[in-house]
Scaffold this motif. Structure first.
Motif, PDB file in Angstrom:
ATOM      1  N   PRO B  61      -1.563  -2.952  29.040  1.00  0.00           N
ATOM      2  CA  PRO B  61      -2.431  -3.138  27.875  1.00  0.00           C
ATOM      3  C   PRO B  61      -2.061  -2.183  26.749  1.00  0.00           C
ATOM      4  O   PRO B  61      -2.188  -2.519  25.571  1.00  0.00           O
ATOM      5  N   GLY B  62      -1.568  -0.998  27.109  1.00  0.00           N
ATOM      6  CA  GLY B  62      -1.156  -0.039  26.075  1.00  0.00           C
ATOM      7  C   GLY B  62      -0.017  -0.604  25.244  1.00  0.00           C
ATOM      8  O   GLY B  62      -0.024  -0.506  24.016  1.00  0.00           O
ATOM      9  N   TYR B  63       0.964  -1.238  25.903  1.00  0.00           N
ATOM     10  CA  TYR B  63       2.107  -1.771  25.167  1.00  0.00           C
ATOM     11  C   TYR B  63       1.689  -2.967  24.322  1.00  0.00           C
ATOM     12  O   TYR B  63       2.092  -3.099  23.169  1.00  0.00           O
ATOM     13  N   LEU B  64       0.844  -3.830  24.909  1.00  0.00           N
ATOM     14  CA  LEU B  64       0.403  -5.003  24.148  1.00  0.00           C
ATOM     15  C   LEU B  64      -0.382  -4.565  22.924  1.00  0.00           C
ATOM     16  O   LEU B  64      -0.230  -5.118  21.832  1.00  0.00           O
ATOM     17  N   ASN B  65      -1.207  -3.525  23.102  1.00  0.00           N
ATOM     18  CA  ASN B  65      -1.960  -2.991  21.969  1.00  0.00           C
ATOM     19  C   ASN B  65      -1.007  -2.453  20.905  1.00  0.00           C
ATOM     20  O   ASN B  65      -1.187  -2.693  19.704  1.00  0.00           O
ATOM     21  N   ALA B  66       0.065  -1.745  21.348  1.00  0.00           N
ATOM     22  CA  ALA B  66       1.030  -1.197  20.398  1.00  0.00           C
ATOM     23  C   ALA B  66       1.733  -2.318  19.640  1.00  0.00           C
ATOM     24  O   ALA B  66       1.929  -2.237  18.430  1.00  0.00           O
ATOM     25  N   LEU B  67       2.090  -3.383  20.352  1.00  0.00           N
ATOM     26  CA  LEU B  67       2.742  -4.514  19.695  1.00  0.00           C
ATOM     27  C   LEU B  67       1.803  -5.157  18.682  1.00  0.00           C
ATOM     28  O   LEU B  67       2.191  -5.455  17.556  1.00  0.00           O
ATOM     29  N   LYS B  68       0.552  -5.345  19.102  1.00  0.00           N
ATOM     30  CA  LYS B  68      -0.434  -5.955  18.207  1.00  0.00           C
ATOM     31  C   LYS B  68      -0.561  -5.110  16.945  1.00  0.00           C
ATOM     32  O   LYS B  68      -0.541  -5.625  15.835  1.00  0.00           O
ATOM     33  N   ASN B  69      -0.660  -3.792  17.143  1.00  0.00           N
ATOM     34  CA  ASN B  69      -0.780  -2.914  15.980  1.00  0.00           C
ATOM     35  C   ASN B  69       0.453  -2.969  15.102  1.00  0.00           C
ATOM     36  O   ASN B  69       0.347  -2.916  13.879  1.00  0.00           O
ATOM     37  N   ALA B  70       1.647  -3.076  15.739  1.00  0.00           N
ATOM     38  CA  ALA B  70       2.876  -3.128  14.953  1.00  0.00           C
ATOM     39  C   ALA B  70       2.872  -4.385  14.078  1.00  0.00           C
ATOM     40  O   ALA B  70       3.224  -4.328  12.894  1.00  0.00           O
ATOM     41  N   PHE B  71       2.448  -5.513  14.656  1.00  0.00           N
ATOM     42  CA  PHE B  71       2.392  -6.742  13.859  1.00  0.00           C
ATOM     43  C   PHE B  71       1.363  -6.626  12.743  1.00  0.00           C
ATOM     44  O   PHE B  71       1.590  -7.020  11.605  1.00  0.00           O
ATOM     45  N   LEU B  72       0.209  -6.058  13.110  1.00  0.00           N
ATOM     46  CA  LEU B  72      -0.853  -5.895  12.121  1.00  0.00           C
ATOM     47  C   LEU B  72      -0.384  -4.999  10.979  1.00  0.00           C
ATOM     48  O   LEU B  72      -0.621  -5.279   9.798  1.00  0.00           O
ATOM     49  N   PHE B  73       0.307  -3.927  11.361  1.00  0.00           N
ATOM     50  CA  PHE B  73       0.854  -2.982  10.390  1.00  0.00           C
ATOM     51  C   PHE B  73       1.819  -3.703   9.454  1.00  0.00           C
ATOM     52  O   PHE B  73       1.750  -3.543   8.231  1.00  0.00           O
ATOM     53  N   THR B  74       2.697  -4.517  10.024  1.00  0.00           N
ATOM     54  CA  THR B  74       3.664  -5.263   9.219  1.00  0.00           C
ATOM     55  C   THR B  74       2.944  -6.209   8.265  1.00  0.00           C
ATOM     56  O   THR B  74       3.274  -6.295   7.082  1.00  0.00           O
ATOM     57  N   LEU B  75       1.930  -6.901   8.789  1.00  0.00           N
ATOM     58  CA  LEU B  75       1.221  -7.898   7.991  1.00  0.00           C
ATOM     59  C   LEU B  75       0.411  -7.237   6.872  1.00  0.00           C
ATOM     60  O   LEU B  75       0.545  -7.583   5.694  1.00  0.00           O
ATOM     61  N   VAL B  76      -0.408  -6.252   7.260  1.00  0.00           N
ATOM     62  CA  VAL B  76      -1.264  -5.591   6.268  1.00  0.00           C
ATOM     63  C   VAL B  76      -0.399  -4.895   5.217  1.00  0.00           C
ATOM     64  O   VAL B  76      -0.629  -5.027   4.013  1.00  0.00           O
ATOM     65  N   GLY B  77       0.632  -4.187   5.689  1.00  0.00           N
ATOM     66  CA  GLY B  77       1.531  -3.491   4.763  1.00  0.00           C
ATOM     67  C   GLY B  77       2.233  -4.487   3.843  1.00  0.00           C
ATOM     68  O   GLY B  77       2.339  -4.257   2.642  1.00  0.00           O
ATOM     69  N   GLY B  78       2.694  -5.603   4.409  1.00  0.00           N
ATOM     70  CA  GLY B  78       3.392  -6.600   3.605  1.00  0.00           C
ATOM     71  C   GLY B  78       2.496  -7.166   2.514  1.00  0.00           C
ATOM     72  O   GLY B  78       2.931  -7.353   1.382  1.00  0.00           O
ATOM     73  N   CYS B  79       1.216  -7.388   2.867  1.00  0.00           N
ATOM     74  CA  CYS B  79       0.275  -7.916   1.862  1.00  0.00           C
ATOM     75  C   CYS B  79       0.028  -6.898   0.758  1.00  0.00           C
ATOM     76  O   CYS B  79      -0.214  -7.252  -0.388  1.00  0.00           O
ATOM     77  N   MET B  80       0.065  -5.594   1.120  1.00  0.00           N
ATOM     78  CA  MET B  80      -0.108  -4.581   0.081  1.00  0.00           C
ATOM     79  C   MET B  80       1.158  -4.440  -0.747  1.00  0.00           C
ATOM     80  O   MET B  80       1.116  -4.168  -1.945  1.00  0.00           O
ATOM     81  N   LEU B  81       2.307  -4.611  -0.077  1.00  0.00           N
ATOM     82  CA  LEU B  81       3.580  -4.287  -0.719  1.00  0.00           C
ATOM     83  C   LEU B  81       4.043  -5.351  -1.700  1.00  0.00           C
ATOM     84  O   LEU B  81       4.276  -5.064  -2.874  1.00  0.00           O
ATOM     85  N   PHE B  82       4.184  -6.602  -1.215  1.00  0.00           N
ATOM     86  CA  PHE B  82       4.943  -7.565  -2.006  1.00  0.00           C
ATOM     87  C   PHE B  82       4.297  -7.951  -3.340  1.00  0.00           C
ATOM     88  O   PHE B  82       4.982  -7.933  -4.358  1.00  0.00           O
ATOM     89  N   PRO B  83       2.983  -8.274  -3.370  1.00  0.00           N
ATOM     90  CA  PRO B  83       2.426  -8.622  -4.679  1.00  0.00           C
ATOM     91  C   PRO B  83       2.597  -7.499  -5.699  1.00  0.00           C
ATOM     92  O   PRO B  83       3.016  -7.736  -6.831  1.00  0.00           O
ATOM     93  N   VAL B  84       2.329  -6.272  -5.278  1.00  0.00           N
ATOM     94  CA  VAL B  84       2.427  -5.157  -6.220  1.00  0.00           C
ATOM     95  C   VAL B  84       3.881  -4.926  -6.622  1.00  0.00           C
ATOM     96  O   VAL B  84       4.193  -4.730  -7.801  1.00  0.00           O
ATOM     97  N   ALA B  85       4.797  -4.959  -5.642  1.00  0.00           N
ATOM     98  CA  ALA B  85       6.210  -4.707  -5.947  1.00  0.00           C
ATOM     99  C   ALA B  85       6.744  -5.764  -6.902  1.00  0.00           C
ATOM    100  O   ALA B  85       7.469  -5.456  -7.851  1.00  0.00           O
TER     101      ALA B  85
END
Lengths: 313, 292
Positions: B61-85
């Motif tokens: 569960p620790g690894y699955l949680n880390a993967l989930k967070n990594a995807f979430l991080f990519t998604l949330v960060g991407g939404c913040m990044l691309f429109p502004v950039a």
């Protein structure tokens, strides 16, 4: 061209639109004021947007500088944006000597400069045959280099740690510099091969006719023509090595061999549990200011190198 | 003769670079795969256990949680990044006053080390000593104040924001280069036909830049899946694992629990997942090549 890119006429609304060719070629510095577009209403939005970005960056640094001039009790006791009561430059001398920032700085200079030099020189030598001498297996060798761009380098840290231990390079500046140089190689080779391929093929033939051997041709003719490419990869490698955190964390343990990012991280951990914040802030300023100054001087080189690496080649 | 002379330098020129690459990259890479099939003990001895590490990774569960967070991080960060950039890159191409200054300010954080930026923002987010909460209270918005990095709901977006703040300059430079290479005659034609700037941006520039966007999105995914420094310094994976990503989990498993084999397996799985995701994104976003 696909239909989505066709320009469909828009029913002429309101103001008649604009002026002749507003296209410019070549950037930075060489544009005169008269060359600029006249102010238009939507420029206001642009200035607001860019102004907000500029404000956030400048504000963050102004805040760090302000805190670095406070005392610890002032930092806790006053509102964050209260201006420091005096110029406490002794925070900087404390950070430099008592908190070891000076030694971290020295380590960073040694490691980054030697790694950058090694990475760029070896990449230049390797790129020459790959770009200009046709031989069997050249494609394979090039793809081995480029593999380093595709595989996340962080994943190899466990065997790297073990290997460094076996070689006696763990916790040494030499070991860290070698690792950094290695991780610079793929990008440097990729960019330099791209640059070298753009040179005309007659160069080597003319040199051969004049009696120069291949080594001489490389050193005296090809390398001097590579100036801009070498400058780009050197600057980008240096920035990367200067700022690298993960491998320093994994490979370096003794405080006297730590680089700046790792040293500051340790200082930050200490500030979490202790009370010495202002020294940490002074340390951050010491780390940030030289890099920003160098960047201000080399801005065009840095950004050009980045686009050369990522988009061309 | 000239060719023969050239051939003699191939090996000596390539050898030093290949040697470094071999010792510090290729050999460790192969060994990562090898280690992922072993179990290490604290004394450093190890034995092969087959695919056991991989079966463990899949149900951890620790690894699955880390993967989930990594995807979430990519998604949330991407939404913040691309429109502004994209907005900034477009704005910088409008030949405005102070362009050089704005370029400097936007790119400046990129040249700072992640460690400094992470430490700085850790303090900016600090609930009482930082800048954000006191500023919110000062504006009468005290209700919005929170312990940004200590709250499981806000920690991940807060870290993602800092990553974006630090790196946005790179994306602006790359997008800017794309905007500059748009053919002037097409834009000109649009202007003559009476298209306003917004219309040009939406109907001409964005579609023509789609290939560049595809490359940049893949780059962002690859890069943010291996984020480490920001998370490690700002939250260390907490609170309650809400920001734990594969990098920080691997580091802890390897150096705090000394389970080298298990950590290596986590790394190998990450590489495979990343390659698959990058391929998928590339395919989904692929349209017929534009020539201009």
């Amino acid at each position: 061209m696909s239909s989505s890119t066709d320009v469909r006429p828009v029913p002429a609304a309101g103001r008649p639109t604009p002026p002749p060719s507003r296209r410019r070629r070549g950037r930075g510095g060489r544009r005169q004021g008269s060359d600029r577009a006249p102010f238009r209403r939507f420029h206001l939005i642009i200035y607001l947007l860019l102004g907000a970005v500029a404000f956030s960056t400048a504000g963050a640094f102004a805040w760090v500088f302000n805190v670095s001039m406070k005392t610890n009790t002032e930092f806790i006791g006053t509102r964050p944006w209260t201006v420091a009561e005096g110029w406490r430059w002794e925070n900087y001398t404390d950070a430099w000597s008592a908190a070891n920032v000076g030694s971290f700085f020295g380590n960073s200079v040694i490691v980054s400069i030697s790694a950058t030099a090694l990475g760029v020189v070896l990449a230049a030598f390797a790129a020459y045959p790959l770009a200009r001498i046709p031989f069997r297996g050249s494609g394979l060798v090039l793809s081995v280099f480029l593999l380093g761009l595709m595989v996340p380098w962080m994943v190899t840290f466990i065997p790297l740690y073990v290997t460094m231990q076996d070689l006696g390079l763990l916790d040494s500046r030499l070991g860290l510099a070698l690792v950094y140089a290695t991780y610079n190689l793929p990008f440097n080779v990729f960019v330099l091969v791209g640059f070298m391929r753009t040179l005309p093929g007659e160069l080597e033939e003319a040199a051969a006719v004049d009696g120069a051997g291949p080594v001489r041709t490389f050193l005296r003719i090809i390398l001097p023509l590579m100036g801009p490419g070498l400058a780009s990869v050197s600057i980008i490698s240096f920035l990367q090595n200067w700022n690298e955190f993960f491998y320093a964390l994994v490979l370096i343990h003794s405080p006297e061999r730590m680089t700046l990012p790792l040293g500051l991280f340790q200082l930050g951990q200490a500030a979490d549990y202790g009370t010495n914040w202002v020294t940490l802030f002074a340390g951050m300023m010491i780390t940030v200011v030289p890099v920003l100054l160098v960047f201000a001087l080399l801005q065009n080189q840095v950004t050009k190198g980045l686009t050369a690496g990522a988009l061309k080649g | 003769m000239h060719r023969a002379a050239q051939r003699r330098i191939i090996i000596p020129f390539l050898l030093p670079a290949l040697l470094l690459l071999g010792v510090f990259f290729l050999y460790p890479l192969v060994r990562t795969v090898d280690i992922s099939f072993t179990e290490w003990t604290r004394t450093g001895s190890y034995h092969y256990v087959g695919v056991e590490n991989y079966t463990r990774v899949v149900d951890d569960p620790g690894y699955l949680n880390a993967l989930k967070n990594a995807f979430l991080f990519t998604l949330v960060g991407g939404c913040m990044l691309f429109p502004v950039a994209i907005a900034i890159a477009w704005a910088l191409n409008q030949r405005i006053h102070g362009e050089r200054f704005f370029r400097f300010v936007v790119f400046a954080p990129v040249v700072l080390s992640a460690a400094v930026v992470a430490l700085m923002w850790k303090f900016v987010y600090h609930p009482t000593l930082g800048l954000i909460n006191p500023a919110l209270e000062g504006l009468g918005l005290g209700a919005l104040a929170r312990t940004w990095l200590g709250d499981a709901a806000t920690a991940l977006p807060a870290v993602a924001f800092v990553t974006v703040w630090h790196g946005i300059g790179i994306w602006v430079v790359l997008l800017s280069a794309g905007f500059e290479r748009l053919p002037p005659d097409v834009l000109e034609a649009g202007r003559i036909d009476g298209a306003g700037e917004w219309r040009l941006f939406r109907s001409v520039m964005l579609p023509m830049l789609r290939d560049l966007f595809r490359i940049l999105v893949v780059l962002w995914i690859v890069q943010s899946m291996q984020a480490f420094a920001f998370v490690f310094i700002m939250t260390g994976g907490g609170p309650f694992g809400s920001t734990d990503i594969v990098g920080t989990l691997m580091y802890r498993v390897a150096f705090e629990r000394s389970e080298f084999g298990y950590a290596a397996a986590m790394g190998v799985v990450l590489v495979v997942i990343m390659l698959i995701v990058a391929q998928l994104v590339n395919k989904v976003m692929k349209r017929d090549e534009l020539q201009y």
